[in-house]
Design a protein around this motif. Structure first.
Motif, PDB file in Angstrom:
ATOM      1  N   HIS A   2       0.833  -1.208   0.000  1.00  8.69           N
ATOM      2  CA  HIS A   2       0.000   0.000   0.000  1.00  8.69           C
ATOM      3  C   HIS A   2       0.868   1.258   0.000  1.00  8.69           C
ATOM      4  O   HIS A   2       0.789   2.091   0.892  1.00  8.69           O
ATOM      5  CB  HIS A   2      -0.946  -0.027   1.202  1.00  8.69           C
ATOM      6  CG  HIS A   2      -1.891  -1.175   1.166  1.00  8.69           C
ATOM      7  ND1 HIS A   2      -1.590  -2.394   1.728  1.00  8.69           N
ATOM      8  CD2 HIS A   2      -3.103  -1.311   0.591  1.00  8.69           C
ATOM      9  CE1 HIS A   2      -2.590  -3.223   1.521  1.00  8.69           C
ATOM     10  NE2 HIS A   2      -3.530  -2.597   0.829  1.00  8.69           N
ATOM     11  N   LYS A   3       1.689   1.362  -1.038  1.00 10.20           N
ATOM     12  CA  LYS A   3       2.656   2.462  -1.160  1.00 10.20           C
ATOM     13  C   LYS A   3       1.980   3.834  -1.109  1.00 10.20           C
ATOM     14  O   LYS A   3       2.479   4.755  -0.468  1.00 10.20           O
ATOM     15  CB  LYS A   3       3.453   2.288  -2.464  1.00 10.20           C
ATOM     16  CG  LYS A   3       4.444   3.387  -2.732  1.00 10.20           C
ATOM     17  CD  LYS A   3       5.810   2.996  -2.284  1.00 10.20           C
ATOM     18  CE  LYS A   3       6.825   4.020  -2.739  1.00 10.20           C
ATOM     19  NZ  LYS A   3       7.620   4.526  -1.660  1.00 10.20           N
ATOM     20  N   LYS A   4       0.847   3.972  -1.778  1.00  8.38           N
ATOM     21  CA  LYS A   4       0.174   5.276  -1.792  1.00  8.38           C
ATOM     22  C   LYS A   4      -0.258   5.697  -0.386  1.00  8.38           C
ATOM     23  O   LYS A   4      -0.209   6.870  -0.042  1.00  8.38           O
ATOM     24  CB  LYS A   4      -1.037   5.248  -2.719  1.00  8.38           C
ATOM     25  CG  LYS A   4      -0.675   5.252  -4.173  1.00  8.38           C
ATOM     26  CD  LYS A   4      -1.907   5.305  -5.037  1.00  8.38           C
ATOM     27  CE  LYS A   4      -1.509   5.267  -6.500  1.00  8.38           C
ATOM     28  NZ  LYS A   4      -2.661   5.296  -7.378  1.00  8.38           N
ATOM     29  N   ARG A   5      -0.638   4.744   0.412  1.00  9.69           N
ATOM     30  CA  ARG A   5      -1.118   5.049   1.763  1.00  9.69           C
ATOM     31  C   ARG A   5       0.029   5.351   2.720  1.00  9.69           C
ATOM     32  O   ARG A   5      -0.083   6.227   3.582  1.00  9.69           O
ATOM     33  CB  ARG A   5      -1.933   3.877   2.288  1.00  9.69           C
ATOM     34  CG  ARG A   5      -2.491   4.117   3.661  1.00  9.69           C
ATOM     35  CD  ARG A   5      -3.408   2.999   4.079  1.00  9.69           C
ATOM     36  NE  ARG A   5      -3.940   3.259   5.400  1.00  9.69           N
ATOM     37  CZ  ARG A   5      -4.613   2.393   6.103  1.00  9.69           C
ATOM     38  NH1 ARG A   5      -4.858   1.195   5.607  1.00  9.69           N
ATOM     39  NH2 ARG A   5      -5.048   2.691   7.296  1.00  9.69           N
ATOM     40  N   PHE A   6       1.151   4.636   2.585  1.00 11.51           N
ATOM     41  CA  PHE A   6       2.225   4.740   3.569  1.00 11.51           C
ATOM     42  C   PHE A   6       3.458   5.499   3.085  1.00 11.51           C
ATOM     43  O   PHE A   6       4.375   5.736   3.860  1.00 11.51           O
ATOM     44  CB  PHE A   6       2.618   3.348   4.072  1.00 11.51           C
ATOM     45  CG  PHE A   6       1.511   2.678   4.831  1.00 11.51           C
ATOM     46  CD1 PHE A   6       1.181   3.110   6.096  1.00 11.51           C
ATOM     47  CD2 PHE A   6       0.782   1.650   4.263  1.00 11.51           C
ATOM     48  CE1 PHE A   6       0.146   2.523   6.804  1.00 11.51           C
ATOM     49  CE2 PHE A   6      -0.256   1.055   4.958  1.00 11.51           C
ATOM     50  CZ  PHE A   6      -0.572   1.489   6.229  1.00 11.51           C
ATOM     51  N   GLY A   7       3.503   5.862   1.822  1.00  6.54           N
ATOM     52  CA  GLY A   7       4.598   6.679   1.318  1.00  6.54           C
ATOM     53  C   GLY A   7       5.972   6.055   1.489  1.00  6.54           C
ATOM     54  O   GLY A   7       6.172   4.887   1.230  1.00  6.54           O
ATOM     55  N   ARG A   8       6.917   6.847   1.984  1.00  4.44           N
ATOM     56  CA  ARG A   8       8.314   6.417   2.045  1.00  4.44           C
ATOM     57  C   ARG A   8       8.574   5.285   3.033  1.00  4.44           C
ATOM     58  O   ARG A   8       9.592   4.617   2.940  1.00  4.44           O
ATOM     59  CB  ARG A   8       9.237   7.593   2.336  1.00  4.44           C
ATOM     60  CG  ARG A   8       9.036   8.231   3.677  1.00  4.44           C
ATOM     61  CD  ARG A   8       9.961   9.443   3.863  1.00  4.44           C
ATOM     62  NE  ARG A   8       9.696  10.116   5.104  1.00  4.44           N
ATOM     63  CZ  ARG A   8      10.222   9.779   6.278  1.00  4.44           C
ATOM     64  NH1 ARG A   8      11.057   8.792   6.353  1.00  4.44           N
ATOM     65  NH2 ARG A   8       9.915  10.449   7.359  1.00  4.44           N
ATOM     66  N   ILE A   9       7.679   5.077   3.994  1.00  2.00           N
ATOM     67  CA  ILE A   9       7.913   3.961   4.922  1.00  2.00           C
ATOM     68  C   ILE A   9       7.500   2.620   4.313  1.00  2.00           C
ATOM     69  O   ILE A   9       7.779   1.573   4.885  1.00  2.00           O
ATOM     70  CB  ILE A   9       7.201   4.161   6.278  1.00  2.00           C
ATOM     71  CG1 ILE A   9       5.698   4.175   6.125  1.00  2.00           C
ATOM     72  CG2 ILE A   9       7.720   5.396   6.978  1.00  2.00           C
ATOM     73  CD1 ILE A   9       4.967   4.056   7.441  1.00  2.00           C
ATOM     74  N   ALA A  10       6.859   2.678   3.161  1.00  2.00           N
ATOM     75  CA  ALA A  10       6.441   1.454   2.476  1.00  2.00           C
ATOM     76  C   ALA A  10       7.585   0.933   1.617  1.00  2.00           C
ATOM     77  O   ALA A  10       7.589   1.032   0.398  1.00  2.00           O
ATOM     78  CB  ALA A  10       5.203   1.715   1.618  1.00  2.00           C
ATOM     79  N   ILE A  11       8.576   0.368   2.267  1.00  2.00           N
ATOM     80  CA  ILE A  11       9.736  -0.187   1.561  1.00  2.00           C
ATOM     81  C   ILE A  11       9.256  -1.386   0.746  1.00  2.00           C
ATOM     82  O   ILE A  11       8.525  -2.230   1.270  1.00  2.00           O
ATOM     83  CB  ILE A  11      10.828  -0.594   2.569  1.00  2.00           C
ATOM     84  CG1 ILE A  11      11.288   0.644   3.353  1.00  2.00           C
ATOM     85  CG2 ILE A  11      12.008  -1.268   1.862  1.00  2.00           C
ATOM     86  CD1 ILE A  11      12.135   0.320   4.559  1.00  2.00           C
ATOM     87  N   PRO A  12       9.644  -1.472  -0.514  1.00  2.00           N
ATOM     88  CA  PRO A  12       9.205  -2.612  -1.335  1.00  2.00           C
ATOM     89  C   PRO A  12       9.505  -3.949  -0.662  1.00  2.00           C
ATOM     90  O   PRO A  12      10.477  -4.094   0.085  1.00  2.00           O
ATOM     91  CB  PRO A  12      10.004  -2.442  -2.630  1.00  2.00           C
ATOM     92  CG  PRO A  12      10.280  -0.979  -2.703  1.00  2.00           C
ATOM     93  CD  PRO A  12      10.479  -0.549  -1.269  1.00  2.00           C
ATOM     94  N   PHE A  13       8.660  -4.923  -0.943  1.00  2.00           N
ATOM     95  CA  PHE A  13       8.672  -6.205  -0.253  1.00  2.00           C
ATOM     96  C   PHE A  13      10.035  -6.899  -0.249  1.00  2.00           C
ATOM     97  O   PHE A  13      10.548  -7.261   0.806  1.00  2.00           O
ATOM     98  CB  PHE A  13       7.608  -7.133  -0.862  1.00  2.00           C
ATOM     99  CG  PHE A  13       7.510  -8.449  -0.168  1.00  2.00           C
ATOM    100  CD1 PHE A  13       6.752  -8.589   0.978  1.00  2.00           C
ATOM    101  CD2 PHE A  13       8.193  -9.561  -0.642  1.00  2.00           C
ATOM    102  CE1 PHE A  13       6.653  -9.803   1.636  1.00  2.00           C
ATOM    103  CE2 PHE A  13       8.117 -10.778   0.006  1.00  2.00           C
ATOM    104  CZ  PHE A  13       7.340 -10.905   1.148  1.00  2.00           C
ATOM    105  N   VAL A  14      10.627  -7.096  -1.417  1.00  2.00           N
ATOM    106  CA  VAL A  14      11.869  -7.874  -1.494  1.00  2.00           C
ATOM    107  C   VAL A  14      13.018  -7.179  -0.758  1.00  2.00           C
ATOM    108  O   VAL A  14      13.692  -7.818   0.065  1.00  2.00           O
ATOM    109  CB  VAL A  14      12.233  -8.227  -2.952  1.00  2.00           C
ATOM    110  CG1 VAL A  14      13.604  -8.863  -3.041  1.00  2.00           C
ATOM    111  CG2 VAL A  14      11.174  -9.161  -3.541  1.00  2.00           C
TER     112      VAL A  14
END
Length: 131
Positions: A101-113
């Motif tokens: 949920h990158k749009k919701r969490f912005g920069r803290i949403a580090i990609p999964f891998v």
């Protein structure tokens, strides 16, 4: 490499890890951070009936504080290391949820891998610091 050098490197690594976990634990008690972290808890855990997102955030903060301090106290460092490795596994679903949920969490949403790799490296460093 001599055992004194290895012991010194392990101590330095434990101190660094302790500072990281203690710092991370402290920020769990900031209201703005609590709201963001509570939102990262996957919906299926929030609706399980036995969880309160804010209480989970506070509990994980306490876990990080205890683990960090535990790494600094020789009689508890092995237990603390094991608990921190389990802790990192337990909180990973929240990080995975944020990654989706990158749009919701912005920069803290580090990609999964990359997040998974970082989590595994951190777990390995904890083990190396105490063996």
């Amino acid at each position: 490499m001599s055992s004194d050098v290895i012991d010194g490197l392990q101590l330095a690594l434990r101190v660094i890890l302790a500072v990281v976990f203690i710092g991370a634990g402290i920020i769990h008690f900031l209201p703005s951070v609590q709201r963001t972290m509570a939102a990262m808890i996957p919906p299926r855990l929030r609706t399980a009936g036995w969880t309160n997102p804010t209480n989970l955030v506070l509990f994980t903060g306490l876990c990080e504080l205890a683990g960090g301090f535990g790494l600094l106290y020789p009689p508890t460092m092995l237990l603390a290391a094991g608990a921190l490795v389990l802790f990192l596994a337990a909180v990973f679903p929240a990080n995975a949820y944020a990654a989706r949920h990158k749009k919701r969490f912005g920069r803290i949403a580090i990609p999964f891998v990359p997040r998974l790799i970082a989590q595994l490296v951190l777990m390995a460093l904890i083990v190396v610091a105490v063996i």
